[in-house]
Design a protein around this motif. Structure first.
Motif, short mmCIF file in Angstrom:
data_model
loop_
_atom_site.label_atom_id
_atom_site.label_comp_id
_atom_site.label_asym_id
_atom_site.label_seq_id
_atom_site.Cartn_x
_atom_site.Cartn_y
_atom_site.Cartn_z
N GLN A 12 0.83 -1.21 0.00
CA GLN A 12 0.00 0.00 0.00
C GLN A 12 0.87 1.26 0.00
OE1 GLN A 12 -3.30 -0.17 -0.13
NE2 GLN A 12 -4.16 1.72 0.68
N LEU A 13 1.91 1.24 0.83
CA LEU A 13 2.78 2.41 0.90
C LEU A 13 3.63 2.54 -0.37
CD1 LEU A 13 3.60 4.81 2.54
CD2 LEU A 13 5.24 3.37 3.77
N VAL A 14 4.09 1.42 -0.89
CA VAL A 14 4.84 1.45 -2.15
C VAL A 14 4.00 2.09 -3.25
CG1 VAL A 14 5.79 0.02 -4.01
CG2 VAL A 14 6.34 -0.52 -1.63
N GLU A 15 2.74 1.69 -3.36
CA GLU A 15 1.88 2.24 -4.41
C GLU A 15 1.66 3.73 -4.24
OE1 GLU A 15 -1.62 -0.23 -4.33
OE2 GLU A 15 -0.77 -1.62 -5.82
N ARG A 16 1.57 4.22 -3.01
CA ARG A 16 1.42 5.65 -2.79
C ARG A 16 2.68 6.40 -3.24
NH1 ARG A 16 -3.51 7.51 -2.96
NH2 ARG A 16 -4.88 6.17 -1.78
N CYS A 17 3.82 5.77 -3.04
CA CYS A 17 5.08 6.41 -3.43
C CYS A 17 5.29 6.43 -4.93
CB CYS A 17 6.25 5.71 -2.74
SG CYS A 17 6.36 6.04 -0.97
N LEU A 18 4.46 5.73 -5.67
CA LEU A 18 4.57 5.73 -7.12
C LEU A 18 3.67 6.79 -7.77
CD1 LEU A 18 4.61 1.89 -7.87
CD2 LEU A 18 6.54 3.45 -7.65
N THR A 19 3.03 7.62 -6.93
CA THR A 19 2.15 8.67 -7.43
C THR A 19 2.70 10.04 -7.04
OG1 THR A 19 0.76 8.88 -5.46
CG2 THR A 19 0.23 7.09 -7.00
N HIS A 20 1.93 11.09 -7.31
CA HIS A 20 2.33 12.44 -6.94
C HIS A 20 2.45 12.60 -5.43
CE1 HIS A 20 -2.04 12.57 -6.43
NE2 HIS A 20 -1.83 13.56 -5.60
N ARG A 71 17.61 -7.22 -9.05
CA ARG A 71 16.78 -7.62 -10.18
C ARG A 71 16.47 -6.38 -10.99
NH1 ARG A 71 15.01 -10.57 -5.82
NH2 ARG A 71 14.73 -12.80 -6.11
N ASP A 72 16.23 -6.55 -12.26
CA ASP A 72 15.85 -5.38 -13.04
C ASP A 72 14.39 -5.04 -12.77
OD1 ASP A 72 15.78 -7.44 -16.01
OD2 ASP A 72 14.12 -6.95 -14.66
N ASP A 73 13.96 -3.90 -13.29
CA ASP A 73 12.62 -3.42 -13.02
C ASP A 73 11.61 -3.95 -14.01
OD1 ASP A 73 13.63 -0.14 -11.85
OD2 ASP A 73 13.53 -2.10 -10.87
N GLY A 74 12.01 -4.90 -14.82
CA GLY A 74 11.11 -5.46 -15.81
C GLY A 74 10.14 -6.43 -15.20
N GLY A 75 9.33 -7.03 -16.03
CA GLY A 75 8.38 -8.04 -15.55
C GLY A 75 7.27 -7.46 -14.74
N LEU A 90 2.86 -3.95 -9.91
CA LEU A 90 4.21 -3.89 -9.36
C LEU A 90 5.04 -5.01 -9.97
CD1 LEU A 90 3.38 -3.27 -5.59
CD2 LEU A 90 3.88 -1.59 -7.38
N PRO A 91 6.35 -4.84 -10.04
CA PRO A 91 7.19 -5.88 -10.63
C PRO A 91 7.12 -7.18 -9.83
CG PRO A 91 8.53 -4.18 -9.61
CD PRO A 91 7.13 -3.66 -9.63
#
Length: 210
Positions: free
Chosen positions: A14-22, A201-205, A179-180
């Motif tokens: 949940q916190l990771v997803e918030r950090c991916l926004t504005h 790991r790379d950010d792919g996938g 998310l990857p």
């Protein structure tokens, strides 16, 4: 590193997803320093609104010699953002001030009483009314991690998850892109020895939750 429960995985995600926004600016410090804290006891005889949790938590913490924490809490199947709760300074166990039963997982920053007293007074209105609405709220003073936070309570998460959440490309809204896969694997990893290797790991996938 101890294995995370599924509820703990969800509060971190949940916190990771918030950090991916504005909202990254708001949540960045929490993402850098949050700890997973152990659910414990409750102090209320009736459930209160989650939106008031920060007020109840800081008031109870300062009145009872507990520490105040703020972040994401998982309760009855939902990850609630911007929650406040109390923490026993000796054991690191959560004292829940909002719900009738402990949450299933807590991921947040633990703050020292000296900072909380300054923050509360800084946001008091001219007429003396309490204006504190949370540490990670608009216009609140930001704590100094070296002085104002408690870092030795609770459990850590993989550093690779923190780093990615704070450096990945921003998305238009939470959860708008999966998310990857490696991030889910890292959080759910059973083998602590593998976690300690810090494999990159790379950010792919990109994928949604497997």
């Amino acid at each position: 590193m101890a294995t995370l429960s599924e509820d703990e995985v969800q509060v971190v995600v949940q916190l990771v997803e918030r950090c991916l926004t504005h909202e990254r600016t708001t949540w960045a410090q929490v993402m850098r320093h949050a700890r997973l804290l152990t659910p414990g006891t409750v102090v209320r005889s009736r459930t209160t609104r989650p939106a008031m949790s920060r007020t109840y938590a800081y008031q109870h913490a300062l009145a009872s010699g507990l520490l105040y924490a703020e972040g994401v809490a998982h309760h009855r199947g939902f990850a609630h953002e911007r929650m406040g709760w109390c923490v026993d300074a000796d054991t690191g166990v959560v004292v829940e001030p909002t719900f009738l039963e402990p949450g299933a997982a807590y991921f947040g920053v633990v703050l020292r009483p000296e900072f909380m007293l300054r923050a509360v007074e800084a946001h008091r209105y001219d007429d003396g009314e309490d204006g504190f609405r949370g540490v990670y709220h608009m216009f609140c003073m930001e704590p100094d991690p070296a002085v104002d936070m408690v870092h030795d309570l609770g459990r850590d998460i993989p550093a690779s998850v923190r780093d990615w959440a704070l450096s990945a490309d921003l998305q238009p809204r939470p959860g708008s892109a999966g998310l990857p896969a490696w991030l889910w694997e890292e959080l759910r990893r059973q083998d602590s020895e593998k976690t300690a290797t810090g494999q990159r790991r790379d950010d792919g996938g990109q994928s949604s939750e497997p």
